[in-house]
Design an enzyme around this catalytic site. Structure first.
Site: not given
Ligand code: NOJ
Length: 546
Positions: A230, A290
């Site tokens: 993440d 991500e």
């Molecule tokens: C990216 C995640 O995909 C999202 O759902 C989340 O709110 C944020 N990161 C914070 O962790």
């Protein structure tokens, strides 16, 4: 190996289990399995509810493994299922090495993992390193400790600006709206790039990095095959935390360019190298990041041989339904990975963005385009991520204000509705809510009327359904040599059409021109719509073997 022989049928931390796990991994790791894998994203709250409380859980996933095996996916990415007060639905983690009771327990996770492996499905889980929950034991310690204490040094605490320190230390906005700083009673401020319940950790602190490694080993020792990381472009903050250049869009999906000091700082790569070292100690494991970084060269840095195996490329997900835009997205994604050891990694939808059926116009038109987009995504070289419900053609849902739960709704002062619309539970069977998702009629987000034809059960028996299209596409992709090779060669095509060939011989032809075009030479393997009379209708794609 039979399911019974699987190491996780034994106690996961016993020496016998460890050595069996090692054997299993080395037997199955083969070459880099993730390079062309189809990953299925399970948004755990919304996939299937095994306990009957209206919220999806690990038992629900386990029950639906036959469906996933039948669909033909290679691996799962399960979104956070760790203990959490759910300020951001699990992305606020109070303990990264346990299971949230709403979702099950560790034994249930082990059982799911074992059953998934027995069916040949790998399992990857979310790592949320950038921040913890404000209910994490460390944050409680930090609040109880004095400014300047080691407990505060795990997070980003600073004195405020202005003579009384009553202004935030800098001008950074939270991705969810409002300032990225919250003041604590003794006058200091802490940084939270997301909700105030998600304090950022300080990755210059060795204890923080060591704890991340401990978490990774905890799940790898249980047998997971990898991680989705993440906010992989977060974690590092610039020295002195300077103000950022004000930009109109500071949100989750903003183009975090060089003026946005919250993300993509050079120091992040040292963290990724530490992550990779742990994975390298565990053959067959992998990580996908991500990484919301739109500059191709900067994105490529995350894919060096000693960093991430894969990085989501969000260009396909942000492109409009337009031949030129799609082609540019594909070219740029391939250019990003060209000088790295990584393959491309394609995404059409996820739990943070409107679903592509809706983005492409909704209704019959959006569905037709989504069918074509599926064939485009699955024909491209590299790994692909399918978000749960893509395979049913799920659209976004217009939810009433009172049902909204995403922190973005509150933090934006009710000006942005947030991401709930794309997180509505999956419809499995029947003609009324909750469509087999749960034994409870009260699902965590309401499910709309009229979804009977969208259910997995209804689509499974319909040859022309989205589900049947996905099943066929995945079966072909997994078995046909036409999909071999990392290359893509663009072929001449009429205006508004895209055509490319893979080195294995697959041709993907996509018509967005607004009018039918002749189908080129070749044996039709699969088409997203009717190709009668040698004509390919608009918003339709075809796979050909040449
Ligand atoms: C990216 C995640 O995909 C999202 O759902 C989340 O709110 C944020 N990161 C914070 O962790």
């Amino acid at each position: 190996m039979t399911p019974e022989e699987h190491p996780l049928h034994q106690h996961p931390t016993s020496p016998a289990a460890r050595s069996a796990l090692h054997r299993w991994r080395t037997d199955r790791s083969g070459s880099d399995w993730w390079r062309d894998a189809v990953f299925y994203q399970v948004y755990v709250r919304s996939f299937a509810d095994g306990s009957g409380d209206g919220v999806g859980d690990l038992a629900g996933i386990r029950d639906r493994l036959p469906y996933l095996a039948d669909l033909g996916v290679d691996a799962l990415w399960i979104t956070p299922f760790y203990p959490s007060p759910m300020a951001d639905h699990g992305y606020d983690v109070a303990d990264p090495r346990d299971v949230e009771p709403v979702f099950g327990d560790l034994a249930g996770f082990d059982a799911l993992l074992s059953d998934a492996h027995a069916r040949g499905i790998r399992v990857t889980v979310d790592l949320v390193p950038n921040h913890s929950s404000d209910r994490h034991a460390w944050f409680a310690e930090a609040l109880a400790a004095a400014p300047g204490s080691p407990a505060r040094a795990r997070y980003v605490f600073r004195d405020g600006a202005g003579p009384n320190g009553d202004r935030p230390p800098n001008n950074w906005p939270s991705v969810f709206g409002g300032p990225a700083w919250t003041r604590v009673p003794d006058g200091q401020w802490y940084l939270h790039l997301f909700a105030p319940q998600q304090p950022d950790l300080d990755f210059t602190n060795p204890e923080v990095v060591a704890d991340l490694e401990t978490t990774m080993r905890f799940w790898l020792d249980r047998g997971v095959d990898g991680f989705r990381i993440d906010v992989a472009h977060g974690m590092a903050k610039p020295e002195g935390l300077p103000d950022m250049l004000p930009t109109a869009d500071t949100g989750l999906l903003a183009d975090h360019g060089p003026g946005d000091h919250r993300f993509d700082q050079d120091g992040v790569h040292a963290v990724h190298r530490r992550v990779r070292r742990v994975l390298d100690g565990c053959p067959g494991s992998m990580a996908v990041g991500e990484v919301w970084v739109s500059d191709d060269d900067r994105l490529a840095r995350y894919l060096s041989a000693d960093e991430l195996h894969l990085a989501f490329n969000f260009k396909l997900l942000t492109a409009e339904w337009d031949a030129e835009e799609l082609r540019t997205a594909i070219d740029s994604s391939l250019a990003t990975v060209a000088a790295t050891p990584a393959p491309a990694c394609w995404v059409l939808s996820n739990h943070d963005r409107p679903r592509h059926v809706t983005r492409y116009g909704g209704g019959e038109l959006g569905t037709r385009r989504a069918r074509a987009a599926a064939l485009l995504q699955l024909a491209l070289p590299g790994a692909a991520y399918v978000y749960n419900g893509d395979e049913l053609g799920m659209p976004d849902v217009d939810l009433p204000d009172e049902a909204l739960q995403d922190p973005i709704w509150e933090r934006s002062g009710h000006t942005e509705r947030g991401r709930d619309a794309c997180r509505v539970p999956m419809p499995w069977s029947g003609d009324e809510p909750p469509y087999g998702f749960s034994a409870s009629p009260q699902t965590w987000l309401p499910m709309p009327a009229g979804w009977g034809p969208l259910t997995a059960a209804a689509q499974a028996g319909d040859d022309a359904s989205m589900l049947s299209l996905y099943r066929r596409a995945l079966a072909l992709r997994g078995s046909s040599p036409s999909f071999a090779g990392d290359d893509l060669q663009w072929l001449p095509a009429p205006a508004g059409c895209l055509a490319f060939r893979r080195s294995g011989g697959l041709v993907c032809y996509l018509n967005l021109s607004g009018a039918p075009v002749p189908v080129p030479e070749g044996r039709v393997l699969l088409a997203s719509g009717p190709v009668d009379g040698g004509r390919l209708p608009s918003d339709t794609a075809v796979w050909l073997q040449t």
